[in-house]
Design a protein around this motif. Structure first.
Motif, PDB file in Angstrom:
ATOM      1  N   MET A  20      17.126  43.630  31.288  1.00 40.55           N
ATOM      2  CA  MET A  20      16.155  43.044  30.396  1.00 40.55           C
ATOM      3  C   MET A  20      14.832  42.841  31.125  1.00 40.55           C
ATOM      4  SD  MET A  20      16.499  39.641  28.070  1.00 40.55           S
ATOM      5  CE  MET A  20      16.451  38.485  29.417  1.00 40.55           C
ATOM      6  N   LYS A  21      13.734  43.233  30.445  1.00 45.59           N
ATOM      7  CA  LYS A  21      12.408  43.039  31.013  1.00 45.59           C
ATOM      8  C   LYS A  21      11.914  41.646  30.678  1.00 45.59           C
ATOM      9  CE  LYS A  21      11.075  47.861  30.622  1.00 45.59           C
ATOM     10  NZ  LYS A  21      10.100  48.798  30.071  1.00 45.59           N
ATOM     11  N   SER A  22      11.196  41.054  31.611  1.00 46.74           N
ATOM     12  CA  SER A  22      10.591  39.747  31.375  1.00 46.74           C
ATOM     13  C   SER A  22       9.212  39.935  30.777  1.00 46.74           C
ATOM     14  CB  SER A  22      10.458  38.965  32.687  1.00 46.74           C
ATOM     15  OG  SER A  22      11.730  38.631  33.174  1.00 46.74           O
ATOM     16  N   ILE A  23       8.866  39.017  29.887  1.00 43.12           N
ATOM     17  CA  ILE A  23       7.541  39.025  29.281  1.00 43.12           C
ATOM     18  C   ILE A  23       6.801  37.820  29.841  1.00 43.12           C
ATOM     19  CG2 ILE A  23       6.259  38.904  27.123  1.00 43.12           C
ATOM     20  CD1 ILE A  23       8.806  40.044  25.777  1.00 43.12           C
ATOM     21  N   LEU A  24       5.754  38.085  30.624  1.00 47.54           N
ATOM     22  CA  LEU A  24       5.018  37.014  31.294  1.00 47.54           C
ATOM     23  C   LEU A  24       3.574  36.995  30.823  1.00 47.54           C
ATOM     24  CD1 LEU A  24       6.258  37.598  34.950  1.00 47.54           C
ATOM     25  CD2 LEU A  24       7.177  35.996  33.280  1.00 47.54           C
ATOM     26  N   LYS A  25       3.012  35.790  30.746  1.00 49.47           N
ATOM     27  CA  LYS A  25       1.593  35.612  30.474  1.00 49.47           C
ATOM     28  C   LYS A  25       0.994  35.019  31.737  1.00 49.47           C
ATOM     29  CE  LYS A  25      -1.683  33.073  27.639  1.00 49.47           C
ATOM     30  NZ  LYS A  25      -1.846  32.055  26.594  1.00 49.47           N
ATOM     31  N   VAL A  26      -0.017  35.680  32.258  1.00 51.71           N
ATOM     32  CA  VAL A  26      -0.620  35.253  33.514  1.00 51.71           C
ATOM     33  C   VAL A  26      -2.081  34.887  33.265  1.00 51.71           C
ATOM     34  CG1 VAL A  26      -1.180  35.934  35.880  1.00 51.71           C
ATOM     35  CG2 VAL A  26       0.899  36.802  34.793  1.00 51.71           C
ATOM     36  N   SER A  27      -2.453  33.695  33.695  1.00 55.60           N
ATOM     37  CA  SER A  27      -3.859  33.257  33.648  1.00 55.60           C
ATOM     38  C   SER A  27      -4.298  33.010  35.084  1.00 55.60           C
ATOM     39  CB  SER A  27      -3.994  31.970  32.832  1.00 55.60           C
ATOM     40  OG  SER A  27      -3.522  32.172  31.519  1.00 55.60           O
ATOM     41  N   VAL A  28      -5.375  33.672  35.507  1.00 49.37           N
ATOM     42  CA  VAL A  28      -5.847  33.570  36.885  1.00 49.37           C
ATOM     43  C   VAL A  28      -7.226  32.916  36.889  1.00 49.37           C
ATOM     44  CG1 VAL A  28      -6.472  34.869  38.960  1.00 49.37           C
ATOM     45  CG2 VAL A  28      -4.555  35.621  37.537  1.00 49.37           C
ATOM     46  N   PHE A  29      -7.415  31.996  37.833  1.00 53.66           N
ATOM     47  CA  PHE A  29      -8.686  31.302  37.986  1.00 53.66           C
ATOM     48  C   PHE A  29      -9.155  31.481  39.432  1.00 53.66           C
ATOM     49  CE2 PHE A  29      -5.973  29.064  34.986  1.00 53.66           C
ATOM     50  CZ  PHE A  29      -6.738  29.133  33.834  1.00 53.66           C
ATOM     51  N   ILE A  30     -10.392  31.894  39.594  1.00 55.90           N
ATOM     52  CA  ILE A  30     -10.972  32.085  40.928  1.00 55.90           C
ATOM     53  C   ILE A  30     -12.021  30.998  41.131  1.00 55.90           C
ATOM     54  CG2 ILE A  30     -12.246  33.661  42.432  1.00 55.90           C
ATOM     55  CD1 ILE A  30     -11.067  35.964  40.762  1.00 55.90           C
ATOM     56  N   SER A  31     -11.971  30.354  42.289  1.00 54.05           N
ATOM     57  CA  SER A  31     -12.922  29.271  42.580  1.00 54.05           C
ATOM     58  C   SER A  31     -14.332  29.828  42.672  1.00 54.05           C
ATOM     59  CB  SER A  31     -12.539  28.558  43.870  1.00 54.05           C
ATOM     60  OG  SER A  31     -12.720  29.428  44.975  1.00 54.05           O
ATOM     61  N   GLU A  32     -15.314  28.932  42.599  1.00 53.63           N
ATOM     62  CA  GLU A  32     -16.713  29.355  42.660  1.00 53.63           C
ATOM     63  C   GLU A  32     -17.033  30.004  44.003  1.00 53.63           C
ATOM     64  OE1 GLU A  32     -19.506  26.346  41.481  1.00 53.63           O
ATOM     65  OE2 GLU A  32     -18.335  25.877  39.700  1.00 53.63           O
TER      66      GLU A  32
END
Length: 127
Positions: free
Chosen positions: A2-14
């Motif tokens: 089974m494949k996993s379904i992932l939601k990724v949110s990435v934040f880069i500092s200033e």
């Protein structure tokens, strides 16, 4: 597998020296959504069958009873007239029942609550 379904949110500092982010696993939620859609589709088919295959014969019986009532209007046999009235009323009540059931189910199923839960990602990844 089974494949996993992932939601990724990435934040880069200033300063662009730090990267942070959030990963959400939507695998179970997606599987549940698919399962619910399958159940809903079967329910809709059942309601259509109920609506058509039960309502239509009842309507035909009601029309036949009305036709018979019109043909024997001059007959003085109250027992026959009462029986025909009973059948006409029975058909009408059952047709209304089918309509109410179908309408109620479609109205009820159009409002679905969605429940979101937070998870401890570190704990989840260690498991």
């Amino acid at each position: 597998m089974m494949k996993s379904i992932l939601k990724v949110s990435v934040f880069i500092s200033e300063s662009q020296k730090e990267i942070t982010g959030i990963i959400e696993d939507f695998t179970v939620a997606q599987q549940n959504k698919i399962h619910i859609e399958q159940i809903n589709a079967r329910k809709n088919v059942t309601l259509e069958v109920l609506s058509h295959d039960l309502k239509e014969p009842l309507a035909m019986i009601r029309m036949a009873v009305t036709s018979i009532e019109n043909r024997i209007a001059d007959v003085k046999d109250d027992k026959v007239k009462n029986s025909l009235e009973f059948f006409a009323d029975l058909c009408e009540r059952n047709i209304r029942l089918v309509r109410r059931m179908v309408n109620h189910e479609f109205l009820k199923s159009s409002v679905v609550a969605i429940k979101k839960e937070r998870a401890d990602l570190v704990w989840e990844l260690r498991m």
